[in-house]
Structure formats: structure tokens, C-alpha cells
Scaffold this motif. Structure first.
Motif, PDB file in Angstrom:
ATOM      1  N   ILE A 378       2.606 -21.974   1.813  1.00 43.23           N
ATOM      2  CA  ILE A 378       2.815 -22.807   3.006  1.00 43.23           C
ATOM      3  C   ILE A 378       1.891 -24.015   2.974  1.00 43.23           C
ATOM      4  CG2 ILE A 378       2.519 -22.862   5.515  1.00 43.23           C
ATOM      5  CD1 ILE A 378       3.471 -19.952   5.561  1.00 43.23           C
ATOM      6  N   LYS A 379       0.610 -23.800   2.596  1.00 40.09           N
ATOM      7  CA  LYS A 379      -0.354 -24.905   2.548  1.00 40.09           C
ATOM      8  C   LYS A 379       0.043 -25.950   1.507  1.00 40.09           C
ATOM      9  CE  LYS A 379      -4.221 -21.957   3.960  1.00 40.09           C
ATOM     10  NZ  LYS A 379      -5.467 -21.273   3.520  1.00 40.09           N
ATOM     11  N   ALA A 380       0.673 -25.496   0.410  1.00 46.17           N
ATOM     12  CA  ALA A 380       1.023 -26.427  -0.666  1.00 46.17           C
ATOM     13  C   ALA A 380       2.380 -27.085  -0.455  1.00 46.17           C
ATOM     14  CB  ALA A 380       1.018 -25.679  -2.009  1.00 46.17           C
ATOM     15  N   SER A 381       3.136 -26.627   0.544  1.00 46.38           N
ATOM     16  CA  SER A 381       4.504 -27.142   0.740  1.00 46.38           C
ATOM     17  C   SER A 381       4.530 -28.246   1.787  1.00 46.38           C
ATOM     18  CB  SER A 381       5.434 -25.998   1.164  1.00 46.38           C
ATOM     19  OG  SER A 381       5.475 -24.984   0.167  1.00 46.38           O
ATOM     20  N   ARG A 382       5.574 -29.032   1.706  1.00 44.74           N
ATOM     21  CA  ARG A 382       5.812 -30.099   2.677  1.00 44.74           C
ATOM     22  C   ARG A 382       6.880 -29.622   3.670  1.00 44.74           C
ATOM     23  NH1 ARG A 382       4.866 -32.618  -2.292  1.00 44.74           N
ATOM     24  NH2 ARG A 382       7.001 -32.117  -2.915  1.00 44.74           N
ATOM     25  N   PRO A 383       6.932 -30.227   4.857  1.00 42.03           N
ATOM     26  CA  PRO A 383       7.948 -29.837   5.859  1.00 42.03           C
ATOM     27  C   PRO A 383       9.350 -29.870   5.268  1.00 42.03           C
ATOM     28  CG  PRO A 383       6.326 -31.298   6.853  1.00 42.03           C
ATOM     29  CD  PRO A 383       6.032 -31.289   5.380  1.00 42.03           C
ATOM     30  N   GLU A 384      10.194 -28.966   5.761  1.00 40.69           N
ATOM     31  CA  GLU A 384      11.588 -28.817   5.366  1.00 40.69           C
ATOM     32  C   GLU A 384      11.765 -28.206   3.972  1.00 40.69           C
ATOM     33  OE1 GLU A 384      13.782 -29.211   7.625  1.00 40.69           O
ATOM     34  OE2 GLU A 384      12.334 -30.059   9.030  1.00 40.69           O
ATOM     35  N   GLU A 385      10.651 -27.902   3.284  1.00 37.98           N
ATOM     36  CA  GLU A 385      10.790 -27.247   1.985  1.00 37.98           C
ATOM     37  C   GLU A 385      10.946 -25.735   2.180  1.00 37.98           C
ATOM     38  OE1 GLU A 385       8.443 -30.322  -0.999  1.00 37.98           O
ATOM     39  OE2 GLU A 385       7.456 -28.469  -0.372  1.00 37.98           O
ATOM     40  N   GLU A 386      11.384 -25.072   1.122  1.00 40.45           N
ATOM     41  CA  GLU A 386      11.686 -23.652   1.208  1.00 40.45           C
ATOM     42  C   GLU A 386      10.720 -22.834   0.349  1.00 40.45           C
ATOM     43  OE1 GLU A 386      15.545 -20.665   0.683  1.00 40.45           O
ATOM     44  OE2 GLU A 386      15.303 -22.378  -0.656  1.00 40.45           O
ATOM     45  N   ILE A 387      10.354 -21.668   0.878  1.00 37.52           N
ATOM     46  CA  ILE A 387       9.570 -20.681   0.123  1.00 37.52           C
ATOM     47  C   ILE A 387      10.415 -19.421   0.033  1.00 37.52           C
ATOM     48  CG2 ILE A 387       7.493 -19.264   0.086  1.00 37.52           C
ATOM     49  CD1 ILE A 387       6.104 -21.450   1.694  1.00 37.52           C
ATOM     50  N   ARG A 388      10.613 -18.944  -1.206  1.00 39.53           N
ATOM     51  CA  ARG A 388      11.479 -17.788  -1.409  1.00 39.53           C
ATOM     52  C   ARG A 388      10.651 -16.610  -1.929  1.00 39.53           C
ATOM     53  NH1 ARG A 388      16.809 -19.498  -4.603  1.00 39.53           N
ATOM     54  NH2 ARG A 388      17.706 -17.887  -3.258  1.00 39.53           N
ATOM     55  N   ILE A 389      10.916 -15.429  -1.357  1.00 35.66           N
ATOM     56  CA  ILE A 389      10.233 -14.202  -1.769  1.00 35.66           C
ATOM     57  C   ILE A 389      11.303 -13.184  -2.111  1.00 35.66           C
ATOM     58  CG2 ILE A 389       8.614 -12.397  -1.087  1.00 35.66           C
ATOM     59  CD1 ILE A 389       8.785 -15.455   1.065  1.00 35.66           C
ATOM     60  N   TRP A 390      11.232 -12.594  -3.300  1.00 35.07           N
ATOM     61  CA  TRP A 390      12.224 -11.584  -3.683  1.00 35.07           C
ATOM     62  C   TRP A 390      11.590 -10.576  -4.646  1.00 35.07           C
ATOM     63  CZ3 TRP A 390      11.839 -16.303  -5.894  1.00 35.07           C
ATOM     64  CH2 TRP A 390      11.926 -16.409  -7.283  1.00 35.07           C
ATOM     65  N   ALA A 391      12.286  -9.476  -4.872  1.00 41.71           N
ATOM     66  CA  ALA A 391      11.801  -8.395  -5.745  1.00 41.71           C
ATOM     67  C   ALA A 391      12.969  -7.880  -6.576  1.00 41.71           C
ATOM     68  CB  ALA A 391      11.196  -7.262  -4.922  1.00 41.71           C
ATOM     69  N   TYR A 392      12.623  -7.420  -7.796  1.00 45.51           N
ATOM     70  CA  TYR A 392      13.655  -6.868  -8.684  1.00 45.51           C
ATOM     71  C   TYR A 392      12.970  -5.958  -9.706  1.00 45.51           C
ATOM     72  CZ  TYR A 392      11.960 -10.701 -11.643  1.00 45.51           C
ATOM     73  OH  TYR A 392      11.166 -11.560 -12.357  1.00 45.51           O
ATOM     74  N   SER A 393      13.744  -5.178 -10.386  1.00 40.88           N
ATOM     75  CA  SER A 393      13.198  -4.280 -11.421  1.00 40.88           C
ATOM     76  C   SER A 393      13.343  -4.931 -12.785  1.00 40.88           C
ATOM     77  CB  SER A 393      13.928  -2.930 -11.383  1.00 40.88           C
ATOM     78  OG  SER A 393      15.306  -3.108 -11.674  1.00 40.88           O
TER      79      SER A 393
END
Length: 480
Positions: A378-393
């Protein structure tokens, strides 16, 4: 140590060698004297037998051996034998009734102390040595009846035998001296070879004691000394590793203290300055409000830093209560906490619905881990940008990724981001309230869970954090 062994071995060798030479010399002397004795006995027997035969012949011709003229006849007979023995340095003498009636020129009783022995008219021959300026071997035997008053003394010269023995003895001692010198040389060389590894161990120990921890001993062969050198190298390697770890730990601790002091000094100075300004200056309510607002902001940052330091202190014990942690539950709890923070900056926070993987670990620590990573994104991102979190094997591993499209980092910055108090943009981080402890806490949690954390980033390309949890269970929870 080497000198003691050298001189001890040398003394033992000298004693053994000289004892051997003395024994050999004694045996040689006995052999030589035995040879002279056998020769003298043989010649005494031959001469005595011949003399008795001559005396019998004189008696048959009517000459009485008890008359005084018999002494002249015996003297005449003995001179013939004396001439035969004179070239050999031997002598003859005839005794009658305890008095010498004939003496060859070599025979000198006054010098040698030779006197007619009292044999008691026995046929046994006496053999003995007379020591003096010129040692001689004496063989004396009485004549049989009716000439039992007469006896023959054979004097064998021992000078040649003794001189030969002395020459042999001197040769033996000279040979022994040469052998001693050779033995000293080879013993010295052998001890140098034997003690070379010990000297190397001593030299290497001194180097290590002086701080050269990389010094090692060359290992040659498979003997006991080589085994000692091998284990010494192992010990030196462990010492070097531990010293390096201690130096690195001390360096990190000093760096932590320096950074912590720096982080405390800046907000405390600002808080003191604004408090003093409020106290001494005539300011409006609006200015007072701004000052108190800044003081509260810095106090909040100090409080956050204290909480993070407390988290690190709690994690240093490397102990945790393990449970089966659901990734779906982890994402749900994280979203409830972080969506407000993301909304304040106008950032889209997307949790991709994962399969319900299970991680063996501590849910609270994993929550701190994922939230710290999202907070940094969040600190490194600019407004309206997206941060994605996911998990997989991925094989036997569970992978959790956090990806942003922010400012990104260089390779040099990526290499230091796990260090405590390190911040890519110090000015921006202070404004945002960060202290540079988040990733240090994350790294500690990763270590406790025996996982791995890697970063993929580039300037202007954003950052992807990949968490890999090995040796964990990956399965689906069946719906009831």
C-alpha cells in the motif's frame, strides 16, 4: 620436546652401541687368548715329550740325570728348542727341585715375577697369565717319574695377540662413532619429519590466535598425526564459522542500535521542539492544533515502533503454538483489517479466492506476516492501483503471493529490505509512519515456519513477494 627425545634416544643408542662393542671386544679377546693358549699347550706338549725322550736316551747311554753334569746336558738340549722359539718371542725354562736350571734368553723371571710353581708332582699342566710390562702366557708341567723333580715352563708372548685385539677394538669403536654420527643425523631428520605436523599445528594455532581464522594445516597420509591435523582443521573451521557468525551478529546488533537511536532521535527532537514552541511562543489556536496534531502523529509512530519491537522480541524465542491454519480464513481476516487502510489511499485490494489449503503454523503470526506485506505494498502504490493476493500449490509447497504495481525497487534495495530499520524511501516512510521493522518481523516469522520469502521487483515495475511453505499439508476440505 624434540630435543628431549633426540638426546634420550641418542644416549640409549650410545649406551647400547658401546655395550655391544665391549661385549664383542671381550669375546674377541677371549678367542685370541684361547688360540694362544691352545698353541702354547700344543708346543709345550711337543717340547716336553721330546725333552723326556732325550732324557731317556741320555739315561740309556749311562748318564744320570741326578748328577750335576745332567744340568749341562739338559741346557744343551734346551738351547736347540730355544732357538726354534726365539723368533716367535717365546721362551723356555726348566726347573729342578724349585730352582731354574735353564732359562732361555726371552725368559726373564725377575721382570715378570715368574717363579717355579709347586705342582706337588702332579701331571696336570698349569696355565696362567702373568701381567706386567709385557704380558705372557705361562704353561708349566712336571715330568713323570723318575724325573718328577723336573718341570718345563713354556712362556708364550701375548703382545701380538693384544696388539691385534686393540686394533680390532679401536676399529670397532671408530665404526661405532661413525655409526653414532650417522644415527644422530638420521634421527634428527626423522624427528624433523615426525614433528613437522606438530610445528604446523603450533604455527597455525598461533595464526588463529592472532586473528587469521582461515589458516589450515595440510593433511598428508592416514596416520595419527594426519588424523590430529584433520580434526584440528575441522575445529578451526567451526571456530571460524562461529567467529564470523558472532561478528555478523555483533555487526547487525550495532547496526540495529544505531538505526534505533536514529529513529528515536528524529521524532523525539520534533516532539520536544513543537512542545517548546507551544509553551514559549504566542500562537493561534489553529497553529496550536497543528502542533499538537504533529506531536500526536509522532507519538503514534513511536507507539507503533514499540509494538513492532515487542513483536520481534516475542519472535526471538523461535517458539510458537502450531495449528492447522486455513489459507481461506487467513485471507478473510486480513481483508477485514487491511481494506480500510487500502481505501484511505484509494487502492484496490483484491484477494483471489484460494482453494482451502492448510498450513501448519500459527494463525496470528501468519496474519502479521501477510498484513505487513500488504501494508508495504500500500505504501509503495499510487491511488487507483491494484494489489493482488492469492495462493496456490506448487508440488509439495503452498505458495502465497502479494503483488503490487507501485514504484518498485532496485536490486541493491532488494538486498537490504529485510534489515531492521531499512527503508527504501526514508522521507516517504517517515511521512507514512513506518519504522522499517515490518520486513524484519516478516523474515523472523518465515524462519519460525521454516518457509522462504523472495522478492521480484524493478523500478517502476512494482514488487511481487513470494512466500513458500515447505513440508505442509495441501488438501481440500470436503463440504459436509
Amino acid at each position: 620436546m624434540k630435543k628431549k627425545i633426540f638426546f634420550s634416544a641418542l644416549i640409549l643408542f650410545v649406551v647400547f652401541l658401546n655395550s655391544t662393542i665391549l661385549i664383542v671386544s671381550t669375546v674377541i679377546l677371549r678367542d685370541k687368548l684361547s688360540a694362544v693358549r691352545d698353541k702354547c699347550l700344543a708346543e709345550h706338549y711337543v717340547i716336553a715329550s721330546s725333552l723326556i725322550g732325550d732324557m731317556q736316551a741320555l739315561e740309556q747311554r749311562g748318564n744320570s740325570i741326578r748328577e750335576n753334569d745332567m744340568k749341562e746336558n739338559i741346557g744343551a738340549l734346551m738351547r736347540m728348542y730355544s732357538r726354534y722359539l726365539q723368533g716367535k718371542g717365546n721362551g723356555l725354562a726348566v726347573v729342578s727341585c724349585g730352582e731354574w736350571i735353564y732359562e732361555s734368553p726371552v725368559f726373564a723371571p725377575s721382570e715378570n715375577g715368574i717363579f717355579p710353581p709347586d705342582t706337588g708332582y702332579r701331571q696336570d699342566r698349569l696355565v696362567y697369565i702373568e701381567n706386567g710390562p709385557h704380558p705372557v702366557l705361562c704353561v708349566y708341567g712336571s715330568f713323570p717319574a723318575p724325573w718328577q723333580d723336573y718341570g718345563l715352563m713354556y712362556i708364550g708372548h701375548l703382545g701380538d695377540a693384544i696388539r691385534s685385539w686393540r686394533q680390532t677394538k679401536n676399529i670397532l669403536f671408530l665404526t661405532g662413532a661413525a655409526a653414532m654420527l650417522l644415527m644422530s643425523f638420521f634421527l634428527f631428520q626423522l624427528l624433523n619429519i615426525i614433528f613437522r605436523p606438530l610445528r604446523q599445528i603450533s604455527s597455525t594455532s598461533a595464526k588463529i590466535a592472532n586473528g587469521n581464522y582461515g589458516s589450515r594445516i595440510p593433511v598428508n597420509g592416514k596416520d595419527e598425526i594426519s588424523s590430529v591435523a584433520y580434526h584440528f582443521n575441522l575445529m578451526a573451521g567451526q571456530v571460524e564459522t562461529q567467529i564470523q557468525q558472532l561478528e555478523e551478529a555483533a555487526k547487525q546488533k550495532q547496526q540495529f542500535i544505531d538505526n534505533f537511536s536514529h529513529e528515536l532521535r528524529i521524532p523525539l527532537t520534533a516532539i520536544y521542539g513543537y512542545a517548546e514552541y507551544i509553551q514559549k511562543a504566542l500562537i493561534s489556536e489553529e497553529e496550536r492544533y497543528e502542533c499538537t496534531q504533529f506531536i500526536m502523529s509522532e507519538c503514534s509512530r513511536l507507539q507503533n515502533m514499540a509494538y513492532q519491537l515487542l513483536d520481534m522480541a516475542l519472535l526471538n524465542g523461535d517458539e510458537m503454538e502450531e495449528n492447522d491454519c486455513s489459507i481461506k480464513e487467513l485471507f478473510t481476516r486480513s481483508e477485514k483489517i487491511m481494506h480500510i487502510r487500502a481505501a484511505e489511499k484509494g487502492i484496490n485490494l483484491t484477494y483471489l479466492p484460494p482453494q482451502d489449503h492448510i498450513i501448519r503454523g500459527n494463525m496470528e503470526q501468519l496474519l502479521i506476516l501477510i498484513n505487513n506485506l500488504i501494508d508495504n505494498a500500500i505504501k509503495a502504490s499510487r491511488p487507483e492501483e491494484e494489489i493482488r493476493i492469492w495462493a496456490y500449490s506448487e508440488g509439495s509447497h503452498i505458495i502465497v503471493e502479494v503483488k503490487d504495481h507501485g514504484i518498485g525497487m532496485t536490486k541493491e534495495q532488494t538486498a537490504h529490505i529485510k534489515e531492521a530499520f531499512y527503508r527504501v524511501d526514508k522521507a516517504r516512510s517517515r511521512t507514512g509512519g513506518g519504522a522499517g521493522l515490518g520486513l524484519a518481523i516478516c523474515e523472523k516469522i518465515i524462519q519460525i515456519h521454516h518457509a522462504k520469502m523472495s522478492f521480484t521487483s524493478g523500478p517502476g515495475m512494482g514488487t511481487t513477494v513470494k512466500l513458500s511453505f515447505p513440508n505442509c499439508l495441501s488438501h481440500h476440505i470436503q463440504a459436509i
